[in-house]
Design an enzyme around this catalytic site. Structure first.
Site, PDB file in Angstrom:
ATOM      1  N   TYR A   1       2.430  -7.062  16.498  1.00 34.83           N
ATOM      2  CA  TYR A   1       2.826  -6.174  15.395  1.00 34.83           C
ATOM      3  C   TYR A   1       3.630  -4.986  15.917  1.00 34.83           C
ATOM      4  O   TYR A   1       4.759  -4.735  15.472  1.00 34.83           O
ATOM      5  CB  TYR A   1       1.600  -5.682  14.611  1.00 34.83           C
ATOM      6  CG  TYR A   1       1.910  -4.486  13.722  1.00 34.83           C
ATOM      7  CD1 TYR A   1       2.716  -4.615  12.598  1.00 34.83           C
ATOM      8  CD2 TYR A   1       1.412  -3.210  14.026  1.00 34.83           C
ATOM      9  CE1 TYR A   1       3.034  -3.513  11.796  1.00 34.83           C
ATOM     10  CE2 TYR A   1       1.722  -2.110  13.239  1.00 34.83           C
ATOM     11  CZ  TYR A   1       2.530  -2.264  12.117  1.00 34.83           C
ATOM     12  OH  TYR A   1       2.837  -1.169  11.345  1.00 34.83           O
TER      13      TYR A   1
ATOM     14  N   THR B   1       5.847   3.125  12.684  1.00 41.04           N
ATOM     15  CA  THR B   1       4.459   3.430  13.007  1.00 41.04           C
ATOM     16  C   THR B   1       4.341   4.123  14.365  1.00 41.04           C
ATOM     17  O   THR B   1       5.206   3.948  15.233  1.00 41.04           O
ATOM     18  CB  THR B   1       3.640   2.122  13.022  1.00 41.04           C
ATOM     19  OG1 THR B   1       2.359   2.384  13.583  1.00 41.04           O
ATOM     20  CG2 THR B   1       4.299   1.043  13.875  1.00 41.04           C
ATOM     21  N   ASP B   2       3.232   4.836  14.556  1.00 41.56           N
ATOM     22  CA  ASP B   2       2.968   5.454  15.863  1.00 41.56           C
ATOM     23  C   ASP B   2       2.611   4.401  16.920  1.00 41.56           C
ATOM     24  O   ASP B   2       2.646   4.687  18.116  1.00 41.56           O
ATOM     25  CB  ASP B   2       1.843   6.502  15.756  1.00 41.56           C
ATOM     26  CG  ASP B   2       0.520   5.940  15.259  1.00 41.56           C
ATOM     27  OD1 ASP B   2       0.448   4.738  14.911  1.00 41.56           O
ATOM     28  OD2 ASP B   2      -0.465   6.713  15.206  1.00 41.56           O
ATOM     29  N   GLU B   3       2.287   3.170  16.478  1.00 38.31           N
ATOM     30  CA  GLU B   3       1.834   2.154  17.436  1.00 38.31           C
ATOM     31  C   GLU B   3       2.927   1.742  18.416  1.00 38.31           C
ATOM     32  O   GLU B   3       2.644   1.166  19.466  1.00 38.31           O
ATOM     33  CB  GLU B   3       1.303   0.914  16.703  1.00 38.31           C
ATOM     34  CG  GLU B   3       0.139   1.263  15.814  1.00 38.31           C
ATOM     35  CD  GLU B   3      -0.710   0.077  15.403  1.00 38.31           C
ATOM     36  OE1 GLU B   3      -0.569  -1.008  15.994  1.00 38.31           O
ATOM     37  OE2 GLU B   3      -1.521   0.250  14.490  1.00 38.31           O
TER      38      GLU B   3
ATOM     39  N   PHE C   1       0.828  -1.210   0.000  1.00 41.22           N
ATOM     40  CA  PHE C   1       0.000   0.000   0.000  1.00 41.22           C
ATOM     41  C   PHE C   1       0.872   1.273   0.000  1.00 41.22           C
ATOM     42  O   PHE C   1       0.944   2.000  -1.006  1.00 41.22           O
ATOM     43  CB  PHE C   1      -0.909  -0.070   1.230  1.00 41.22           C
ATOM     44  CG  PHE C   1      -1.636   1.181   1.594  1.00 41.22           C
ATOM     45  CD1 PHE C   1      -2.315   1.923   0.630  1.00 41.22           C
ATOM     46  CD2 PHE C   1      -1.678   1.617   2.927  1.00 41.22           C
ATOM     47  CE1 PHE C   1      -3.009   3.079   0.986  1.00 41.22           C
ATOM     48  CE2 PHE C   1      -2.362   2.756   3.292  1.00 41.22           C
ATOM     49  CZ  PHE C   1      -3.021   3.497   2.320  1.00 41.22           C
TER      50      PHE C   1
ATOM     51  N   LYS D   1       7.614  -3.932  15.400  1.00 40.03           N
ATOM     52  CA  LYS D   1       8.053  -2.659  14.806  1.00 40.03           C
ATOM     53  C   LYS D   1       8.953  -1.908  15.801  1.00 40.03           C
ATOM     54  O   LYS D   1       9.957  -1.324  15.417  1.00 40.03           O
ATOM     55  CB  LYS D   1       6.858  -1.797  14.403  1.00 40.03           C
ATOM     56  CG  LYS D   1       6.050  -2.312  13.228  1.00 40.03           C
ATOM     57  CD  LYS D   1       6.824  -2.390  11.912  1.00 40.03           C
ATOM     58  CE  LYS D   1       7.151  -1.046  11.332  1.00 40.03           C
ATOM     59  NZ  LYS D   1       7.748  -1.185   9.964  1.00 40.03           N
TER      60      LYS D   1
ATOM     61  N   GLY E   1      -6.099  -6.653  23.482  1.00 39.88           N
ATOM     62  CA  GLY E   1      -5.067  -5.619  23.696  1.00 39.88           C
ATOM     63  C   GLY E   1      -5.283  -4.363  22.864  1.00 39.88           C
ATOM     64  O   GLY E   1      -4.332  -3.658  22.534  1.00 39.88           O
TER      65      GLY E   1
END
Ligand code: NAD
Ligand code: TDX
Length: 350
Positions: free
Chosen positions: A156, A131-133, A12, A160, A289
């Site tokens: 995930y 990522t912001d995660e 993507f 990261k 979670g």
């Protein structure tokens, strides 16, 4: 810089990055390295794949020997690393795939760059897209800043976070020139319909239930994918080596509000009675979670490099819906094959 390796370029965000670089920098040679997992699709690059400065390499970043061989052969000047397993729900079902692709894959690339660039770091750059995660979850207020401590919750985001730490470790230990950016939720054309927005567009199109996790009260900060690609371009060329940049458009939406907006736009575009799509909303068991809220402070990027998002969300959502409705063959193509099995495993009995 002349020779740039983009990993995950058939996915993507990667496909939008490739398109931007191939069109904007005709004197660069852009190499797209992608394994073509379920999320990778060369159709995403049909409009640029005949350009003389674009090259595709099918390969797996988990294969360390292959990666080192590739770096030896091609002598890249820069790397923009996007290849990853990227869907939180899949990481909950199958964490090891995320450990391998996101951690081991990143280390293979770091090792190859370190080895090939050793003694010649000047002018080279390893750009890691994250990522912001990694920052975890916010309460009702506050933002993620570049120095917010990492606190990932899903396999995930933990994978990261781990890859981010390793990129920094290679900079601090070996001097590898790197930059990291941490971006909020992206949306737009070519996103695989496992993520909220394209999944719900596809379901509305087929009059299928819209599975809202929990009460739909989780908040995400949405950015149009081309704005993310533009930020990557800017940071890649102008960002200081060793720095981290947050990317986000100050565009927070509670899931249920976003879903209702999407339903209204779809009703309009499909010529349906007002309120018809909203009837498809179905509350299902919450994601394990499930992070409550993400919100990015991107003022460093705005102040240092002058980046601004170009689109308002309502405009971006309309553009996105228009794209999926115009490209139903793309959606049908990516939802054939294993998609049905994935959907049943993820959503049946939820
Ligand atoms: P995506 O799942 O659409 O694409 C990932 C691409 O990586 C696919 O083309 C896939 O084939 C390729 N890939 C996966 N494993 C590989 C391997 N072992 N070797 C080679 N190629 C492999 O993902 P996306 O949403 O475009 O995300 C791209 C990157 O941006 C990821 O690193 C993700 O963590 C990060 N990111 C995504 C978002 C988002 O909202 N989607 C937000 C911030 C950061
Ligand atoms: O069916 C669904 N129902 C639902 O309520 C799905 C797929 C999602 N959701 C909720 C979960 C989240 O609160 O919608 C929100 C968005 O979910 P996703 O699209 O799965 O995104 P998210 O989990 O927020 O992660 C995304 O943003 C950061 C990307 O998938 C990551 O790759 C990126 O790093």
């Amino acid at each position: 810089m002349k020779k740039i390796l983009v990993t995950g370029g058939a996915g993507f965000i990667g496909s939008h990055v490739i398109r931007l670089f191939v069109n904007r920098y005709p004197d660069y040679q852009i190499y797209n390295l992608d394994k073509l997992t379920y999320a990778g699709n060369l159709e995403n690059l049909r409009d640029v794949d005949q350009k003389p400065n674009y090259h595709f390499i099918k390969g797996d970043i988990i294969d360390g020997d292959f990666i080192i061989g590739l770096f030896k052969k091609e002598q890249f000047d820069g790397v923009i690393h996007l290849a990853a397993e990227s869907h939180v729900d899949r990481s909950i079902a199958n964490p090891m795939e995320f450990i391998m692709a996101n951690i081991v894959g990143t280390v293979n690339l770091l090792n190859a760059a370190k080895h090939i660039w050793k003694g010649h770091f000047e002018g080279k750059l390893f750009y890691h897209v994250s990522t912001d995660e990694v920052y975890g979850s916010l309460g009702d207020t506050g933002f993620f800043y570049e120095d917010t401590p990492y606190d990932p919750h899903s396999p995930y985001s933990a994978s990261k976070a781990s890859s981010d730490h390793l990129v920094r470790a290679y900079h601090d230990t070996y001097g590898l020139p790197m930059i990291i950016s941490n971006c909020s939720n992206n949306y737009g054309p070519n996103q695989f319909p496992e993520k909220l927005i394209p999944l719900f567009i596809n379901n509305i199109r087929h009059d299928k239930p819209l599975p809202v996790y929990g009460k739909g009260e989780n908040v995400r900060d949405w950015l149009y994918v081309e704005d993310h690609a533009a930020a990557i371009d800017l940071i890649f060329h102008k960002g200081l080596v060793g720095e981290t940049f947050n990317i986000g458009g100050h565009n927070e939406w509670k899931n249920i509000d976003l879903i209702k907006l999407l339903c209204r736009v779809m009703d309009e575009k499909l010529g349906r009675t007002k309120g018809k799509s909203e009837k498809l909303i179905t509350y299902v068991t919450d994601r394990a979670g499930h992070d409550l809220r993400y919100a990015i402070d991107s003022s460093k990027l705005q102040k240092q490099l002058g980046w601004e998002p170009s689109l308002q969300f309502e405009e971006g959502i309309e553009k996105t819906v228009d794209w999926y409705l115009k490209n139903q063959a793309w959606l049908d193509n990516v939802t054939s094959g294993n998609y049905q099995k994935y959907y049943e495993e993820m959503y049946l009995n939820r």
